[in-house]
Design an enzyme around this catalytic site. Structure first.
Site, PDB file in Angstrom:
ATOM      1  CE  LYS A 162       4.842  22.857 -16.608  1.00  0.00           C
ATOM      2  NZ  LYS A 162       5.499  23.260 -15.338  1.00  0.00           N
ATOM      3  CB  THR A 202       8.791  21.705   0.382  1.00  0.00           C
ATOM      4  OG1 THR A 202       7.601  20.919   0.266  1.00  0.00           O
ATOM      5  CG2 THR A 202       9.587  21.227   1.587  1.00  0.00           C
ATOM      6  CG  PHE A 217       1.123  17.258   4.279  1.00  0.00           C
ATOM      7  CD1 PHE A 217       2.366  17.299   4.896  1.00  0.00           C
ATOM      8  CD2 PHE A 217       0.182  18.212   4.640  1.00  0.00           C
ATOM      9  CE1 PHE A 217       2.658  18.252   5.863  1.00  0.00           C
ATOM     10  CE2 PHE A 217       0.460  19.161   5.606  1.00  0.00           C
ATOM     11  CZ  PHE A 217       1.705  19.193   6.221  1.00  0.00           C
ATOM     12  CG  ASN A 261       8.695  14.822   3.003  1.00  0.00           C
ATOM     13  OD1 ASN A 261       7.671  14.150   3.108  1.00  0.00           O
ATOM     14  ND2 ASN A 261       8.871  15.671   2.012  1.00  0.00           N
ATOM     15  CB  ALA A 309      13.725  -4.108   3.393  1.00  0.00           C
ATOM     16  N   GLY A 310      14.068  -2.448   0.637  1.00  0.00           N
ATOM     17  CA  GLY A 310      14.263  -2.491  -0.805  1.00  0.00           C
ATOM     18  C   GLY A 310      15.430  -1.629  -1.228  1.00  0.00           C
ATOM     19  CB  CYS A 312       9.228  15.088  -2.131  1.00  0.00           C
ATOM     20  SG  CYS A 312       8.029  15.992  -3.129  1.00  0.00           S
ATOM     21  CE  LYS A 370       4.464   6.658  -4.852  1.00  0.00           C
ATOM     22  NZ  LYS A 370       3.768   7.464  -3.817  1.00  0.00           N
TER      23      LYS A 370
END
Length: 442
Positions: free
Chosen positions: A38, A128, A153, A217, A261-262, A269, A332
């Protein structure tokens, strides 16, 4: 703006973005990570994950000479502020957060903490963590440095923007006034250009700063599960959840954000953070305070099975061998993150029922081919839907939202689409001869 020497311990999603952005703002930054591959990739100017805008910022910072990455913690020794942004995954067999990487990072860093002309070294935690962690880590650091807690955030897909133009900065400071002043002044110097633009800066004790991230969250997760619970009610009453969300969203006490809605939330997270929050509440004897989060989590998880059930119904119960196209694998859009992805979970469940699932995702496709060789990953939506009996839109990438229903209809066996994100124009798809199935929509 004064240039501050920084180290960023942990160069995963959070650390790589933070290191690159801080160097781009003008600071001298070294990123430290135990993963040599990395580190080499980052030093070559190649982000190890998909994040819009990061590649440009990373390469610009490297070209300036202000940014480098290393596997040697000793390279962090000259830094004034050390940001710790390692992962805190969910423990195996438990809801609690695994703090192994946080403790290891602090243990490795402490021998290299040195006071400079500006005073003691400052360690700023960004991971977190469960409330109470910062106080324990401050004891580990002892007199070697000063600990602050500076939660992040970030939204995946907008992480660069959220780093350089956050909606607030939060500092968790030690109770000792002199140490608190050292930490506050150091962080103010790091974020000087951001603060000059009027970004709110909130200071608090360690526990309050730790709770800000998990509380935020948890609230967002609650809004998502709330509207999905309303979708369930809409489906049994014939109401339209999209209209409902719009109507209540006009109330400024509620707002429109996170009322889509979904199939629910996922990623690295929200799911693990609300579970870790519940686990910590139990450890503190306050489990009754967060029992509502169990239902939030339950609503979220059952949305996935609901989509599977809708698909089985659309196939009239005859699932084995039926071609099913899944549009989306990342949790997402604008991300290649498949951690706890609802889309990938649905695809896996349907594959387990015997469906011939073809899955496509603009960013997560290469990741899937590497980590899920059992799945049939296609390069384009048209390739994935060829001959399909059902099409599922499960990640709302713009290229999926903008598909032409007439053109797409020429490739499928049956014109049936399940809109798992409620982002398509149902009238246009029905006009093109499709059976359109939305979640919580008539």
């Amino acid at each position: 703006m004064a240039i501050v020497k920084l180290s960023v311990i942990g160069c995963g999603y959070l650390g790589a973005v933070h290191a690159s952005c801080m160097a781009d703002l003008g600071h001298e930054v070294v990123g430290i990570d135990v993963d040599a591959a990395k580190v080499a990739q980052l030093n070559a100017g190649e982000p190890p994950f998909h994040e819009p805008g990061l590649g440009e910022v990373l390469r610009r910072a490297l070209d300036s000479g202000r940014l480098r990455f290393s596997t040697d913690m000793a390279d962090a020794a000259s830094a004034r502020v050390h940001f710790v942004g390692v992962g805190t995954p969910q423990q195996q067999g438990s809801y609690a957060a695994d703090l192994t990487y946080v403790d290891a990072a602090i243990d490795a860093l402490v021998p290299h903490l040195h006071a400079g002309s500006d005073g003691p070294a400052v360690v700023a935690g960004k991971s977190t963590v469960p409330v109470g962690t910062a106080a324990r880590l401050a004891e580990k650091i002892g007199d070697a440095g000063v600990l602050a807690w500076n939660p992040e955030f970030l939204r995946e897909g907008f992480a660069v923007q959220d780093t350089v133009a956050p909606d607030r900065l939060v500092y968790g400071l030690p109770g000792d006034d002199a140490k608190a002043a050292v930490a506050r002044d150091a962080l103010d110097a790091v974020y000087a250009s951001i603060l000059e633009r009027g970004t709110p800066r909130l200071t608090a004790d360690y526990a309050s700063a730790e709770l800000v991230k998990v509380a935020a969250n948890s609230f967002l997760a609650t809004k998502i599960s709330f509207i999905n619970a309303m979708a369930e009610m809409c489906e049994v009453t014939g109401a339209d959840v999209s209209f409902l969300a719009e109507a209540i969203g006009h109330d400024d006490r509620i707002g429109k954000k996170f009322l889509k809605a979904g199939i629910g939330f996922g990623g690295g997270c929200l799911p693990k953070d609300i579970r870790a929050f519940m686990a910590r509440a139990g450890e503190l004897g306050a489990e009754q305070s967060l029992t509502f989060l169990r239902e939030v989590d339950s609503i979220n998880l059952r949305r996935r099975q609901h989509v599977v059930n809708l698909t089985v119904h659309a196939l009239e119960g005859r699932v084995p061998g039926k071609p099913v196209a899944v549009l989306g694998a990342a949790f997402k859009p604008h991300s290649d993150d498949i951690r706890d992805s609802p889309a990938l979970d649905v695809a896996s469940r349907l594959s387990g029922l015997g469906a011939k699932v073809r899955i496509v995702d603009p960013a997560a496709g290469p990741v899937l081919r590497r980590v899920r060789p059992d799945l049939d990953v296609r390069d384009s939506a048209h390739d994935a839907v060829a001959g399909a009996h059902v099409v599922l839109l499960l990640t709302e990438w713009p290229e999926f939202r903008d598909l032409d229903p007439v053109e797409l209809g020429e490739s499928v066996e049956h014109r049936t689409i399940i809109d798992g994100r409620n982002v398509l124009d149902s009238a246009a798809w029905r006009a093109a001869g499709w059976t359109y199935i939305g979640l919580g929509r008539p």
